[in-house]
Design an enzyme around this catalytic site. Structure first.
Site, PDB file in Angstrom:
ATOM      1  N   GLY A 128     -19.630  12.556  55.652  1.00 50.44           N
ATOM      2  CA  GLY A 128     -18.941  13.533  54.953  1.00 50.44           C
ATOM      3  C   GLY A 128     -19.686  14.144  53.896  1.00 50.44           C
ATOM      4  N   GLU A 178     -21.564  16.818  55.297  1.00 50.33           N
ATOM      5  CA  GLU A 178     -20.748  17.735  55.668  1.00 50.33           C
ATOM      6  C   GLU A 178     -20.209  18.756  54.695  1.00 50.33           C
ATOM      7  OE1 GLU A 178     -18.259  14.951  57.748  1.00 50.33           O
ATOM      8  OE2 GLU A 178     -18.193  16.376  59.398  1.00 50.33           O
ATOM      9  N   VAL A 199     -41.143 -25.082  63.387  1.00 52.43           N
ATOM     10  CA  VAL A 199     -42.182 -25.774  64.258  1.00 52.43           C
ATOM     11  C   VAL A 199     -41.581 -25.883  65.637  1.00 52.43           C
ATOM     12  CG1 VAL A 199     -43.345 -26.912  62.338  1.00 52.43           C
ATOM     13  CG2 VAL A 199     -41.641 -28.066  63.338  1.00 52.43           C
TER      14      VAL A 199
HETATM   15  P1  NAD Z   1     -43.890 -21.440  68.736  1.00 49.90           P
HETATM   16  O1  NAD Z   1     -44.342 -22.430  69.627  1.00 49.90           O
HETATM   17  O2  NAD Z   1     -44.325 -19.767  68.852  1.00 49.90           O
HETATM   18  O3  NAD Z   1     -44.384 -21.899  67.141  1.00 49.90           O
HETATM   19  C1  NAD Z   1     -44.329 -23.164  66.731  1.00 49.90           C
HETATM   20  C2  NAD Z   1     -45.467 -23.261  65.853  1.00 49.90           C
HETATM   21  O4  NAD Z   1     -45.252 -24.583  65.090  1.00 49.90           O
HETATM   22  C3  NAD Z   1     -46.864 -23.417  66.567  1.00 49.90           C
HETATM   23  O5  NAD Z   1     -47.823 -22.131  65.854  1.00 49.90           O
HETATM   24  C4  NAD Z   1     -47.340 -24.628  66.101  1.00 49.90           C
HETATM   25  O6  NAD Z   1     -48.971 -24.775  65.963  1.00 49.90           O
HETATM   26  C5  NAD Z   1     -46.612 -25.043  64.898  1.00 49.90           C
HETATM   27  N1  NAD Z   1     -46.619 -26.351  64.778  1.00 49.90           N
HETATM   28  C6  NAD Z   1     -46.229 -27.429  65.509  1.00 49.90           C
HETATM   29  N2  NAD Z   1     -46.440 -28.563  64.905  1.00 49.90           N
HETATM   30  C7  NAD Z   1     -46.381 -28.340  63.641  1.00 49.90           C
HETATM   31  C8  NAD Z   1     -46.712 -29.044  62.368  1.00 49.90           C
HETATM   32  N3  NAD Z   1     -46.551 -30.652  62.593  1.00 49.90           N
HETATM   33  N4  NAD Z   1     -46.970 -28.760  61.274  1.00 49.90           N
HETATM   34  C9  NAD Z   1     -47.099 -27.250  61.121  1.00 49.90           C
HETATM   35  N5  NAD Z   1     -46.953 -26.406  62.138  1.00 49.90           N
HETATM   36  C10 NAD Z   1     -46.763 -26.855  63.329  1.00 49.90           C
HETATM   37  O7  NAD Z   1     -42.343 -21.495  68.577  1.00 49.90           O
HETATM   38  P2  NAD Z   1     -41.108 -20.464  68.104  1.00 49.90           P
HETATM   39  O8  NAD Z   1     -40.717 -19.639  69.008  1.00 49.90           O
HETATM   40  O9  NAD Z   1     -41.518 -19.746  66.808  1.00 49.90           O
HETATM   41  O10 NAD Z   1     -40.096 -21.765  67.693  1.00 49.90           O
HETATM   42  C11 NAD Z   1     -40.085 -22.273  66.370  1.00 49.90           C
HETATM   43  C12 NAD Z   1     -38.691 -22.790  66.145  1.00 49.90           C
HETATM   44  O11 NAD Z   1     -37.802 -21.832  66.079  1.00 49.90           O
HETATM   45  C13 NAD Z   1     -38.174 -23.513  67.276  1.00 49.90           C
HETATM   46  O12 NAD Z   1     -37.479 -24.727  66.529  1.00 49.90           O
HETATM   47  C14 NAD Z   1     -37.318 -22.660  68.001  1.00 49.90           C
HETATM   48  O13 NAD Z   1     -36.208 -23.457  68.736  1.00 49.90           O
HETATM   49  C15 NAD Z   1     -36.640 -21.886  66.998  1.00 49.90           C
HETATM   50  N6  NAD Z   1     -36.451 -20.416  67.473  1.00 49.90           N
HETATM   51  C16 NAD Z   1     -36.868 -19.768  68.380  1.00 49.90           C
HETATM   52  C17 NAD Z   1     -36.612 -18.473  68.659  1.00 49.90           C
HETATM   53  C18 NAD Z   1     -37.215 -17.812  69.619  1.00 49.90           C
HETATM   54  O14 NAD Z   1     -36.617 -16.700  70.236  1.00 49.90           O
HETATM   55  N7  NAD Z   1     -38.337 -18.108  70.002  1.00 49.90           N
HETATM   56  C19 NAD Z   1     -35.335 -17.897  68.012  1.00 49.90           C
HETATM   57  C20 NAD Z   1     -34.606 -18.784  67.200  1.00 49.90           C
HETATM   58  C21 NAD Z   1     -35.080 -20.053  66.798  1.00 49.90           C
END
Ligand code: NAD
Length: 733
Positions: free
Chosen positions: A123, A126, A409
């Protein structure tokens, strides 16, 4: 003359300046008070001999006007009484009154300019379009547009008539149907802003125009005026025939506002302005009365506004200033979180197990800001500032001084527990620990925490930079203070928070799972894959269930099923879907987009295509979809999600209808025209919904059987907004 919402000044040259300034608001909207005063202002301009010309401008630094006050519109629609005919007449009169006054303004015989220092939307634009000259400041924050269709409405104050007469039907149709605003220079190039000047100069430029020899008539009131791409022009054929086709392809006729916008353009453009405005008002009223508009206004405007003001925030907790956040896990999600934080000015520590992995996470932000700079959306200086806020590291020492940790992670309980312990060791007593887990219950994860009261689920959606929702999950011991702090954080990074209680998959992942599951069930029945995918889109879902399963990974569905089998043992009831998933994952290694083959093929050099082999896996039995079957399939797709939502209420996972609706629309794009998963049931009526689900259960299985809560609500004649409503519900009901 004095007005409540406008300041009035008359200068020595006879130029009257009306400064729009609704008291007590940060932005002007067209309130009832403004609607009362506008006709008085027009009358004053017309009749006061001292006034030679007038300027409308704003006293708000934020801009001119953001449009109608939809909150007031919702309550006035609810307040109408009398017979249906009386209500319709009252609605037309009220809708037409603004059209009448703006028409009186542009035909008052004196020149009127509009000085736009900031935005003018809906609006607000508008009103500006009904003046004779529009000057805009070249302010990067300025935008001009008609976004009404985004909340299921159409511009009802002349926008559908003046804009096409100024910029042509095709351009106007695009702008109105998509609702996307334009920047000052774009608006000038299109032709609905006359002049763009430096910020602070609009008033001076408007006065200069008035002191020249300004015309006090609109182009459409001059003899021989023709509309670009009118219905009987070659461009018009394209605009209307092509426009309708594109519209059907994109929205499948689910949005009455969109159809009405096309009708307004087609019918209105062929008649003089007075008649055109009456046509627009009739369509406006017709649109306002559709269930889709009511549901969309409630969810996409009122509820969104409430949530963005922290509606779920517990009272009495001081505002939490989040200045520094440690993101642990620099993968896909962590990288996105660090980027949105830095964009909001939050110092972000990005931790991973190797510095290369942490740097790779920061690269994500680098790419995004580079793109913005290249497109002229960001200065190099700002881009450098954003990147300077992200510190990649492997050291937990850097966590020190953080107000919050976001753990992102791997989805693994042990790794998450380890990260929780290491990060907490560095945190001050008030800091919050948030886990971005997508499935693991928060109460269980909080067992690794020394301070479970400070532990909360902060569930982002991917891609984080595009998705506006954050699902906050309360563990058993999460304190109110922690919730308030988490909401302050989510609002700071400009996302919308909903709040749910703990459960496996929380709310969003659980309901999305039923959508994918129903698609797979349909596949197992031999329904042609293309029909399943197209029906889902016709139901209003952004993508089909097979496509979505490819995105979230089919091997993940398999893993979840295997885990459930293990957990339930003999109690597990195998489904017709199990062998399909088993074969896709174990035998065929078709995991989805991530390995380039799933229910779709992903050729490197072209668009994804449904994998032809599916029909060998499940022979097609249904390859036609007549209207009655289509309607039933659409119900299956939408109702299974609404049923799971009702179960989430029953189990106490969901607390408000508002959060269910917003979570579904922002989280996974659930058919916005319904208003969301809870509004869908209220729209159908709980009683009717229960009856229809019973019928679906008889035909397709027990998963459609309505549970106790729904039956109880049906018996009592309740609605979800009645029983689980927030303030928005009360306002719009
Ligand atoms: P990803 O595998 O891309 O990334 C995970 C990262 O964590 C990696 O870079 C890995 O090196 C790092 N990592 C592992 N262990 C570690 C540690 N001890 N200390 C520090 N870093 C560490 O996974 P993502 O898709 O980013 O998912 C991460 C979280 O988010 C998971 O819990 C997942 O369920 C959640 N999530 C994912 C999505 C999605 O669509 N991918 C959506 C919502 C939530």
């Amino acid at each position: 003359m004095t007005y409540e919402n406008f300041k009035y000044e008359l200068d020595d040259d006879g130029i009257a300046v009306f400064t729009f300034d609704v008291p007590g608001r940060s932005m002007n909207t067209i309130t009832a008070g403004v609607s009362r005063e506008l006709p008085m202002i027009v009358e004053q301009i017309k009749t006061d001999p001292a006034i030679k010309g007038a300027i409308l401008t704003s006293g708000k630094p934020t801009g001119f006007c953001a449009g109608a006050d939809l909150g007031e519109m919702g309550s006035s629609a609810a307040a109408q009484q009398g017979s249906a005919e009386d209500r319709l007449k009252a609605a037309f009169d009220s809708s037409y009154s603004l059209n009448r006054v703006l028409r009186a303004m542009e035909t008052c015989g004196k020149p009127i300019a509009c000085a736009l220092e900031g935005l003018a939307l809906g609006g607000g634009l508008e009103i500006a379009l009904a003046t004779h000259y529009r000057v805009a400041a070249d302010n990067p924050k300025s935008q001009f547009g008609l976004p009404e269709s985004k909340v299921g409405l159409l511009p009802g104050a002349g926008g559908t008539q003046r804009l096409p007469r100024l910029i042509g039907v095709q351009n106007a149709a695009m702008m109105i149907l998509q609702g996307e605003p334009k920047k000052p220079q774009e608006a000038k190039a299109l032709g609905f802003i006359h002049e763009v000047v430096e910020p602070g100069e609009t008033l001076r430029a408007a006065k200069k125009w008035l002191k020249g020899s300004p015309k006090a008539t609109q182009p459409w009131d001059e003899k021989g005026f023709r509309v670009k791409d009118g219905p009987y022009s070659p461009g018009g054929g394209m605009a209307f025939v092509g426009g309708n086709a594109v519209l059907m392809k994109q929205s499948y006729g689910n949005y009455p506002a969109q159809r009405h916008i096309m009708s307004c353009l087609y019918e209105g453009i062929q008649v003089p302005m007075d008649a055109a405005l009456r046509i627009e008002s009739r369509y406006f009223v017709k649109t306002l009365q559709t269930p889709q508009a009511r549901a969309m206004i409630r969810s996409l405007f009122l509820s969104m506004q409430e949530l963005s003001k922290g509606a779920n925030r517990p009272q009495g907790v001081a505002k939490y200033e989040v200045k520094k956040v440690a993101v642990v896990g620099a993968g896909f999600m962590g990288a996105g979180v660090a980027y949105v934080q830095a964009m909001a000015g939050v110092e972000s520590i990005l931790i991973d197990t190797t510095i290369e992995a942490a740097e790779k996470g920061k690269d994500y932000a680098r790419k995004l800001v580079e793109k913005r700079v290249a497109r002229g959306q960001m200065t190099q200086e700002r881009a450098d500032g954003v990147l300077a806020l992200i510190k990649p590291t492997t050291s937990y020492d850097d966590v020190k001084g953080s107000d919050l940790v976001i753990e992102a992670v791997f989805e693994n309980r042990e790794i998450k527990a380890e990260v929780t312990r290491r990060a907490e060791a560095q945190l001050g007593p008030d800091a919050v620990f948030g886990s971005n887990t997508s499935t693991l219950p928060i109460t269980g994860l909080a067992e690794a925490s020394e301070r479970p009261a400070n532990f909360i689920g902060v569930h982002f959606f991917s891609p984080v930079d595009k998705m506006g929702l954050v699902e906050l999950i309360l563990g058993k011991q999460t304190s109110e203070e922690t919730l308030a702090k988490a909401i302050d954080y989510v609002l700071k990074i400009k996302k919308t928070p909903i709040v749910v209680n703990d459960s496996r998959g929380f709310y969003t992942s659980r309901v999305v799972g039923t959508f994918i599951g129903e698609g797979l069930a349909m596949l197992s029945e031999g329904i042609k894959p293309a029909i399943i995918e197209n029906i889902a889109k016709q139901a209003g879902m952004p993508v089909g269930p097979l496509s979505l399963n490819d995105e979230v990974a089919i091997d993940l569905s398999w893993k979840i099923r295997e885990q459930t089998k293990k957990d339930l043992g003999a109690a597990y009831k195998p489904t017709a879907v199990d062998p399909i998933i088993e074969k896709m994952v174990v035998e065929l290694q078709r995991f989805g987009r991530k390995n380039g083959k799933g229910f779709y093929d992903y050729p490197a050099d072209g668009k994804k295509k449904l994998w032809p082999g599916i029909t060998d896996l499940v022979p097609t039995k249904v390859d036609e979809c007549p209207p009655a079957l289509k309607a039933e399939f659409i119900k299956r797709i939408l109702y299974i999600q609404a049923l799971e939502t009702a179960k989430c209420f029953e189990e106490g996972v969901l607390m408000t209808a508002r959060d269910a609706d917003i979570g579904s629309i922002l989280g996974w794009g659930f058919a916005p025209y319904t208003g969301g998963t809870a509004s869908l049931i209220d729209g159908v009526g709980v009683q009717a919904f229960v009856e229809q689900c019973e019928a679906l259960a008889e035909k397709y299985g027990e998963r459609f059987r309505p549970t106790a809560l729904l039956k109880e609500m049906a018996a009592k004649g309740e609605t979800f907004y009645g029983r689980f409503g927030g303030a928005a519900a009360k306002k719009a009901a």
